[in-house]
Design an enzyme around this catalytic site. Structure first.
Site, PDB file in Angstrom:
ATOM      1  N   ARG A 125       0.823  -1.618   0.064  1.00  0.00           N
ATOM      2  CA  ARG A 125       0.161  -0.410  -0.106  1.00  0.00           C
ATOM      3  C   ARG A 125       0.607   1.199  -0.046  1.00  0.00           C
ATOM      4  O   ARG A 125       0.564   2.192   0.481  1.00  0.00           O
ATOM      5  CB  ARG A 125      -0.819  -0.135   1.664  1.00  0.00           C
ATOM      6  CG  ARG A 125      -1.781  -1.060   0.785  1.00  0.00           C
ATOM      7  CD  ARG A 125      -3.036  -1.089   2.158  1.00  0.00           C
ATOM      8  NE  ARG A 125      -3.874  -1.798   1.785  1.00  0.00           N
ATOM      9  CZ  ARG A 125      -4.175  -2.831   3.028  1.00  0.00           C
ATOM     10  NH1 ARG A 125      -3.316  -3.334   3.919  1.00  0.00           N
ATOM     11  NH2 ARG A 125      -4.309  -3.925   2.772  1.00  0.00           N
ATOM     12  N   GLU A 189      11.073  18.623 -23.957  1.00  0.00           N
ATOM     13  CA  GLU A 189      10.241  18.818 -23.139  1.00  0.00           C
ATOM     14  C   GLU A 189      11.232  20.336 -22.260  1.00  0.00           C
ATOM     15  O   GLU A 189      10.585  21.196 -21.825  1.00  0.00           O
ATOM     16  CB  GLU A 189      10.761  18.363 -22.234  1.00  0.00           C
ATOM     17  CG  GLU A 189       9.634  16.693 -22.827  1.00  0.00           C
ATOM     18  CD  GLU A 189       8.510  16.958 -22.714  1.00  0.00           C
ATOM     19  OE1 GLU A 189       7.938  17.902 -22.053  1.00  0.00           O
ATOM     20  OE2 GLU A 189       7.922  15.129 -22.432  1.00  0.00           O
ATOM     21  N   ARG A 245      -1.597  22.327 -13.893  1.00  0.00           N
ATOM     22  CA  ARG A 245      -0.843  20.921 -13.976  1.00  0.00           C
ATOM     23  C   ARG A 245      -0.880  20.896 -15.900  1.00  0.00           C
ATOM     24  O   ARG A 245      -0.065  20.597 -16.723  1.00  0.00           O
ATOM     25  CB  ARG A 245      -1.014  20.596 -13.034  1.00  0.00           C
ATOM     26  CG  ARG A 245      -0.079  19.277 -13.744  1.00  0.00           C
ATOM     27  CD  ARG A 245       0.788  18.337 -12.499  1.00  0.00           C
ATOM     28  NE  ARG A 245       1.145  17.319 -13.162  1.00  0.00           N
ATOM     29  CZ  ARG A 245       1.835  16.317 -12.320  1.00  0.00           C
ATOM     30  NH1 ARG A 245       1.190  16.090 -11.175  1.00  0.00           N
ATOM     31  NH2 ARG A 245       3.207  15.557 -12.577  1.00  0.00           N
ATOM     32  N   ASN A 249       0.871  20.045 -20.440  1.00  0.00           N
ATOM     33  CA  ASN A 249       0.758  19.134 -21.497  1.00  0.00           C
ATOM     34  C   ASN A 249       1.288  19.715 -22.661  1.00  0.00           C
ATOM     35  O   ASN A 249       0.309  19.726 -24.222  1.00  0.00           O
ATOM     36  CB  ASN A 249      -0.489  18.836 -21.591  1.00  0.00           C
ATOM     37  CG  ASN A 249      -0.675  17.803 -20.636  1.00  0.00           C
ATOM     38  OD1 ASN A 249       0.511  16.947 -20.145  1.00  0.00           O
ATOM     39  ND2 ASN A 249      -1.577  17.713 -20.319  1.00  0.00           N
ATOM     40  N   HIS A 252       1.186  18.451 -26.468  1.00  0.00           N
ATOM     41  CA  HIS A 252       1.450  16.771 -25.704  1.00  0.00           C
ATOM     42  C   HIS A 252      -0.146  15.949 -26.347  1.00  0.00           C
ATOM     43  O   HIS A 252      -0.051  15.088 -27.389  1.00  0.00           O
ATOM     44  CB  HIS A 252       1.338  16.802 -24.409  1.00  0.00           C
ATOM     45  CG  HIS A 252       2.110  16.751 -23.887  1.00  0.00           C
ATOM     46  ND1 HIS A 252       3.264  17.866 -24.312  1.00  0.00           N
ATOM     47  CD2 HIS A 252       3.095  15.590 -23.445  1.00  0.00           C
ATOM     48  CE1 HIS A 252       4.418  17.321 -23.277  1.00  0.00           C
ATOM     49  NE2 HIS A 252       5.082  16.476 -22.845  1.00  0.00           N
ATOM     50  N   HIS A 270       8.944  10.321 -27.590  1.00  0.00           N
ATOM     51  CA  HIS A 270       8.438  10.886 -27.299  1.00  0.00           C
ATOM     52  C   HIS A 270       8.482  12.748 -26.950  1.00  0.00           C
ATOM     53  O   HIS A 270       7.783  13.257 -27.805  1.00  0.00           O
ATOM     54  CB  HIS A 270       8.120  10.535 -26.141  1.00  0.00           C
ATOM     55  CG  HIS A 270       7.225  11.525 -25.177  1.00  0.00           C
ATOM     56  ND1 HIS A 270       5.929  11.891 -25.013  1.00  0.00           N
ATOM     57  CD2 HIS A 270       7.059  12.821 -24.035  1.00  0.00           C
ATOM     58  CE1 HIS A 270       5.078  12.765 -24.612  1.00  0.00           C
ATOM     59  NE2 HIS A 270       6.348  13.492 -23.594  1.00  0.00           N
TER      60      HIS A 270
HETATM   61  N1  NAD Z   1       5.699  10.623 -15.116  1.00  0.00           N
HETATM   62  C1  NAD Z   1       5.408  12.058 -15.915  1.00  0.00           C
HETATM   63  O1  NAD Z   1       5.244  13.010 -15.411  1.00  0.00           O
HETATM   64  C2  NAD Z   1       5.813  12.095 -16.979  1.00  0.00           C
HETATM   65  C3  NAD Z   1       6.141  12.800 -17.995  1.00  0.00           C
HETATM   66  C4  NAD Z   1       6.807  12.173 -19.357  1.00  0.00           C
HETATM   67  C5  NAD Z   1       7.491  11.451 -19.443  1.00  0.00           C
HETATM   68  N2  NAD Z   1       7.257  10.923 -19.058  1.00  0.00           N
HETATM   69  C6  NAD Z   1       6.996   9.495 -19.604  1.00  0.00           C
HETATM   70  O2  NAD Z   1       8.728   8.821 -19.778  1.00  0.00           O
HETATM   71  C7  NAD Z   1       8.994   7.842 -20.743  1.00  0.00           C
HETATM   72  C8  NAD Z   1      10.433   8.450 -21.495  1.00  0.00           C
HETATM   73  O3  NAD Z   1      11.459   8.786 -20.946  1.00  0.00           O
HETATM   74  P1  NAD Z   1      12.377   8.870 -21.754  1.00  0.00           P
HETATM   75  O4  NAD Z   1      12.780   9.471 -22.508  1.00  0.00           O
HETATM   76  O5  NAD Z   1      13.949   9.052 -20.082  1.00  0.00           O
HETATM   77  O6  NAD Z   1      12.487   6.653 -21.959  1.00  0.00           O
HETATM   78  P2  NAD Z   1      13.522   6.174 -21.391  1.00  0.00           P
HETATM   79  O7  NAD Z   1      13.369   5.874 -19.751  1.00  0.00           O
HETATM   80  O8  NAD Z   1      13.282   4.673 -22.475  1.00  0.00           O
HETATM   81  O9  NAD Z   1      14.886   6.383 -21.783  1.00  0.00           O
HETATM   82  C9  NAD Z   1      15.156   6.466 -23.074  1.00  0.00           C
HETATM   83  C10 NAD Z   1      16.785   5.724 -23.389  1.00  0.00           C
HETATM   84  O10 NAD Z   1      17.838   6.195 -23.309  1.00  0.00           O
HETATM   85  C11 NAD Z   1      18.746   5.398 -22.464  1.00  0.00           C
HETATM   86  N3  NAD Z   1      18.945   5.930 -21.191  1.00  0.00           N
HETATM   87  C12 NAD Z   1      18.793   6.890 -19.693  1.00  0.00           C
HETATM   88  N4  NAD Z   1      19.131   6.641 -19.251  1.00  0.00           N
HETATM   89  C13 NAD Z   1      20.832   7.379 -20.015  1.00  0.00           C
HETATM   90  C14 NAD Z   1      21.978   7.346 -20.160  1.00  0.00           C
HETATM   91  N5  NAD Z   1      22.605   8.499 -18.758  1.00  0.00           N
HETATM   92  N6  NAD Z   1      22.993   6.462 -20.840  1.00  0.00           N
HETATM   93  C15 NAD Z   1      22.454   6.262 -21.864  1.00  0.00           C
HETATM   94  N7  NAD Z   1      21.240   5.845 -22.144  1.00  0.00           N
HETATM   95  C16 NAD Z   1      20.636   6.411 -21.140  1.00  0.00           C
HETATM   96  C17 NAD Z   1      17.400   4.401 -21.531  1.00  0.00           C
HETATM   97  O11 NAD Z   1      17.560   3.284 -21.207  1.00  0.00           O
HETATM   98  C18 NAD Z   1      16.130   4.172 -23.121  1.00  0.00           C
HETATM   99  O12 NAD Z   1      16.908   3.460 -24.416  1.00  0.00           O
HETATM  100  C19 NAD Z   1       7.526   7.776 -21.341  1.00  0.00           C
HETATM  101  O13 NAD Z   1       6.936   6.414 -20.971  1.00  0.00           O
HETATM  102  C20 NAD Z   1       6.566   9.212 -20.724  1.00  0.00           C
HETATM  103  O14 NAD Z   1       5.148   7.909 -20.697  1.00  0.00           O
HETATM  104  C21 NAD Z   1       6.336  10.321 -18.009  1.00  0.00           C
HETATM  105 ZN    ZN Z   2       5.948  14.644 -22.283  1.00  0.00          ZN
END
Ligand code: NAD
Ligand code: ZN
Length: 371
Positions: A125, A189, A245, A249, A252, A270
């Site tokens: 939880r 972003e 908030r 977006n 987006h 993304h």
């Molecule tokens: N929770 C939120 O508020 C929020 C906001 C924006 C995006 N997201 C989510 O985040 C995700 C996208 O995040 P992302 O772009 O980090 O994706 P990701 O975690 O897939 O990372 C992108 C790639 O970079 C690699 N990577 C990460 N750090 C690295 C490093 N230091 N050196 C080499 N490679 C590295 C990862 O292995 C992956 O292949 C999506 O699922 C999206 O929905 C969430």
């Molecule tokens: Zn985003």
């Protein structure tokens, strides 16, 4: 050379926490985390790209304070944000005998942060967790604000909860191993923050982003700090997205439609979709007479100068027509009772939420952008 260290506070009452931003933060991770622990042990979840590159630095940093770590490595990539790996993570955490007083660590990009945050939210939880974001996107966006989720075949991020981390450690040193493409996707972003709420940040980026992208550490720290501060302020005002908030977006609704149209594949990341989406949002805003005609041109000029995907024609392969994209936009989470909420802009740094957007104008902008 010593680099600046920055702290951003996320003010959420008894769920407040700090974001520590600097160069070499991993080496001090033990010192940052230790005061939060009831026993010197953490369970770390990472992915198969980040683990081999950076897990040793984290282990060493924790060991300085006598903190032991066990770890689980999941496959890298968006497909990991699913039930299978959520359940694997939760069962692993139980095997590790993680208790209510313990700390889970999410060590990776947004995929790991979202999945592990959700696992921590439902384990017993709710157990506390630390975000150690390693992608630029995760450092400026996904690790802050407490949204956690996995994807469903019905859509992205449809299964999740709000669960704030206890601490965020952003070490810009680890950004050095990101691919150029992943770095620039995260930069999408960063630009978004300037465009949605702070023209002076956008101006700063116009001048400083080329050196920032080339590796300037102080500028990377400054861009992460500025982005996190803006997100922290918005989240503090509206934690669960009842209003303000939604500004986060910007770009987006278009971006998500493009991601869906390209099958959430490598064709479009993304952050790339967000950048193109911001350009489209400004184009529509200008057509509606909300902002000047120069604003969309300036947005596009900056994205192009950074070597980023800017226009629909920058996406390889076929896309649906304007009506097809509009239909995909209608499936976005930001639809409430059948009405699509748009984030439009009165100028750079002046975004606002509205449902009062003429669909024909959007269709025309998309149609022209596709030809
Ligand atoms: N929770 C939120 O508020 C929020 C906001 C924006 C995006 N997201 C989510 O985040 C995700 C996208 O995040 P992302 O772009 O980090 O994706 P990701 O975690 O897939 O990372 C992108 C790639 O970079 C690699 N990577 C990460 N750090 C690295 C490093 N230091 N050196 C080499 N490679 C590295 C990862 O292995 C992956 O292949 C999506 O699922 C999206 O929905 C969430
Ligand atoms: Zn985003």
């Amino acid at each position: 050379m010593t680099h600046p260290h920055e702290t951003v506070h996320v003010a959420l009452g008894d769920r407040s926490y700090r974001i520590e931003i600097g160069h070499g933060v991993l080496a001090n991770s033990g010192a940052w985390i230790s005061p939060l622990l009831s026993r010197p042990r953490v369970a770390v979840v990472t992915d198969s790209t980040v683990g081999p590159l950076h897990l040793d630095s984290l282990r060493d940093g924790l060991a300085v304070e006598g903190i032991e770590m066990t770890h689980l490595t999941l496959p890298a990539g968006e497909a990991t944000k699913c039930w299978r790996y959520l359940s694997e993570t939760v069962e692993w955490l139980l095997e590790q005998k993680v208790e209510r007083g313990d700390m889970v660590v999410a060590f990776g990009g947004g995929v790991i942060g979202d999945l592990v945050g959700f696992a921590a939210a439902i384990l017993r939880r709710g157990v506390r967790f630390v975000q150690i974001p390693t992608s630029l996107l995760a450092q400026v966006d996904s690790s802050v604000g407490g949204k956690t989720a996995i994807n469903s075949p019905h859509g992205k991020n449809l299964i999740g909860s709000f669960h704030q981390p206890s601490l965020v450690l952003a070490d810009v040193a680890v950004l050095g191993t990101l691919t150029g493409r992943d770095f620039l996707a995260g930069y999408g972003e960063v630009v978004k923050y300037g465009l949605l709420g702070d023209a002076s940040f956008f101006e700063w980026l116009e001048i400083n982003a080329p050196t920032l992208a080339a590796g300037d550490v102080a500028k990377r720290i400054e861009a992460v700090r500025w982005s996190c501060q803006m997100k922290a302020d918005i989240v503090a005002r509206d934690e669960t997205e009842q209003g303000d908030r939604a500004l986060l977006n910007l770009g987006h609704t278009f971006g998500h439609a493009l991601e869906a149209a390209t099958g959430y594949s490598d064709r479009l990341l993304h952050g790339e979709g967000v950048a193109i989406g911001c350009a489209l949002a400004f184009e529509v805003s200008s057509r509606l007479g909300l902002c000047s005609q120069e604003d969309p041109s300036r947005v596009r000029a900056h994205l192009k100068a950074m070597g980023m995907k800017t226009d629909l024609s920058d996406i390889e392969g076929d896309l649906p027509d304007a009506d097809g994209l509009l239909a995909l936009m209608g499936q976005d989470k930001k639809v409430t009772q059948g009405t699509l909420n748009y984030i439009m802009a009165r100028g750079i740094g002046e975004a606002f939420v509205t449902s009062d957007v003429d669909t024909d104008t959007v269709r025309r902008v998309l149609h022209e952008a596709l030809t």
